[in-house]
Motif scaffolding. Structure first.
Motif, short mmCIF file in Angstrom:
data_model
loop_
_atom_site.label_atom_id
_atom_site.label_comp_id
_atom_site.label_asym_id
_atom_site.label_seq_id
_atom_site.Cartn_x
_atom_site.Cartn_y
_atom_site.Cartn_z
N ARG A 1 -0.16 9.91 -9.67
CA ARG A 1 -1.58 9.71 -9.49
C ARG A 1 -2.11 8.79 -10.57
NH1 ARG A 1 -6.26 13.26 -9.07
NH2 ARG A 1 -5.69 13.96 -11.16
N THR B 1 -1.18 -0.52 -4.02
CA THR B 1 -2.51 0.10 -4.01
C THR B 1 -2.36 1.58 -3.67
OG1 THR B 1 -3.53 -1.98 -3.36
CG2 THR B 1 -4.82 0.01 -3.00
N ASP C 1 -3.90 5.55 -2.84
CA ASP C 1 -4.81 5.99 -1.78
C ASP C 1 -6.19 6.32 -2.34
OD1 ASP C 1 -4.73 8.53 -2.89
OD2 ASP C 1 -3.42 9.38 -1.34
N ALA C 2 -7.05 6.93 -1.52
CA ALA C 2 -8.44 7.19 -1.92
C ALA C 2 -8.55 8.21 -3.05
CB ALA C 2 -9.25 7.66 -0.70
N HIS D 1 0.85 -1.18 0.00
CA HIS D 1 0.00 0.00 0.00
C HIS D 1 0.89 1.24 0.00
CE1 HIS D 1 -3.12 2.89 1.09
NE2 HIS D 1 -4.01 1.97 0.73
N THR D 2 0.46 2.27 -0.73
CA THR D 2 1.24 3.51 -0.75
C THR D 2 1.30 4.13 0.65
OG1 THR D 2 1.56 5.59 -1.92
CG2 THR D 2 -0.71 5.06 -1.29
N ARG E 1 -3.52 8.56 -5.46
CA ARG E 1 -2.12 8.96 -5.35
C ARG E 1 -1.25 7.80 -4.86
NH1 ARG E 1 -1.83 14.31 -5.94
NH2 ARG E 1 -3.80 15.38 -5.60
N PHE E 2 -0.01 7.81 -5.36
CA PHE E 2 0.93 6.77 -4.91
C PHE E 2 2.31 7.37 -4.75
CE2 PHE E 2 1.00 6.81 -9.53
CZ PHE E 2 2.36 6.94 -9.76
N PRO F 1 -9.94 5.99 -6.77
CA PRO F 1 -9.66 5.43 -5.46
C PRO F 1 -9.25 3.96 -5.56
CG PRO F 1 -12.01 5.94 -5.69
CD PRO F 1 -11.33 6.49 -6.89
N ASN F 2 -8.24 3.60 -4.78
CA ASN F 2 -7.81 2.21 -4.65
C ASN F 2 -7.33 1.57 -5.96
OD1 ASN F 2 -8.65 2.41 -1.91
ND2 ASN F 2 -10.75 2.07 -2.61
#
Ligand code: MBD
Ligand code: FE
Length: 264
Positions: free
Chosen positions: A108, A150, A152-153, A87-88, A156-157, A118-119
């Motif tokens: 992103r 994965t 974020d909402a 997860h980021t 973004r990573f 998201p996700n």
């Protein structure tokens, strides 16, 4: 595939090869050498390498014709499914003494209008700083420099990895032998590979090429597109939570909506 489709494409392929043999008045010695080389490609397990280097770009360009999102390009022969799910913010799995400059890659995953998804998942893989891929030509264990991250909402990573090196097609096999005997170079510019996925969107298979690479304009796999050149910036020790001087780069991946499957 239908019999008709197979007959149509196979006919043109065979005719194109025959026209080449005829045009260049290929002799028996050359025909036997070609036969031995083709057998060698199979025995060395290099059909995926040969096909992805010399032909995948044509199929990829055709498949990309109706896409509106960010540029796609070829997958190549070194993707492995089922890499670790992170997860980021994340770091790609790497050796304790992983060589190379640290790279912080952030960005992103969005739709074609720029709304974050998201996700969404960034599945990425790359060569190490010596130009080798885990699971293929590297001594590093799988899943070195491979992960599914994965976002974020907001889509973004941020991923910590190392700057990849240019990739040279292995010299020891028949694909390398063809390149050498033809007097062609065997290099791909340094690149990161991605498969980007989000529910309801077409998966995006692409690569980003490190700006300034000496092989940028002569990729042996013909897979560079102008929109896929990635500039790196310098960042100092202490920035981005990294305790050494490092590189930083950003990119926004834009996905097309899922195609509606044709009615059966
Ligand atoms: C690679 O690393 C690659 O990405 C492709 C397309 C072909 C050979 C090696
Ligand atoms: Fe590659």
């Amino acid at each position: 595939m239908s019999t008709e489709r197979i007959a149509t494409v196979a006919r043109d392929l065979i005719d194109a090869i025959n026209a080449t043999l005829d045009k260049h008045e290929v002799g028996y010695d050359e025909f036997q050498a070609a036969k031995a080389w083709l057998i060698e490609v199979g025995e060395a397990g290099e059909w995926p390498l040969y096909l992805d280097v010399f032909h995948e770009h044509i199929v990829e360009n055709l498949a990309a014709r109706n896409r509106r999102g960010s540029d796609s390009t070829i997958e190549g022969p070194y993707y492995l499914p089922d890499s670790p799910q992170l997860h980021t913010p994340a770091a790609l799995p790497q050796r304790d003494d992983e060589p190379g400059d640290v790279l912080v890659f952030r960005g992103r995953i969005a739709d074609c209008d720029g709304s974050g998804l998201p996700n969404a998942v960034l599945d990425m893989w790359q060569s190490d700083a010596d130009g080798f891929y885990s699971g293929f030509d590297s001594d590093a264990p799988v899943p070195n420099l491979r992960a599914q991250i994965t976002a974020d909402a907001e889509g973004r990573f941020e991923v910590r990895t190392v700057v990849p090196a240019p990739y040279e097609i292995p010299k020891g096999g028949p694909t390398g032998k063809l390149l050498r005997e033809a007097g062609w170079h065997a290099w791909r510019p340094a690149h990161l590979h991605f498969m980007v996925r989000a529910d309801g969107y077409e998966p995006l298979t692409t690569q980003l090429y490190i700006e300034g690479d000496r092989w940028m304009d002569s990729d042996v796999a013909s897979a560079v597109k102008p929109g896929l050149v990635l500039p790196l910036a310098d960042a100092g020790a202490g920035e981005h939570g990294v305790d050494v001087a490092h590189k930083v780069a950003g990119y926004e991946f834009r996905l097309d909506p899922a195609r509606v499957p044709a009615a059966a």
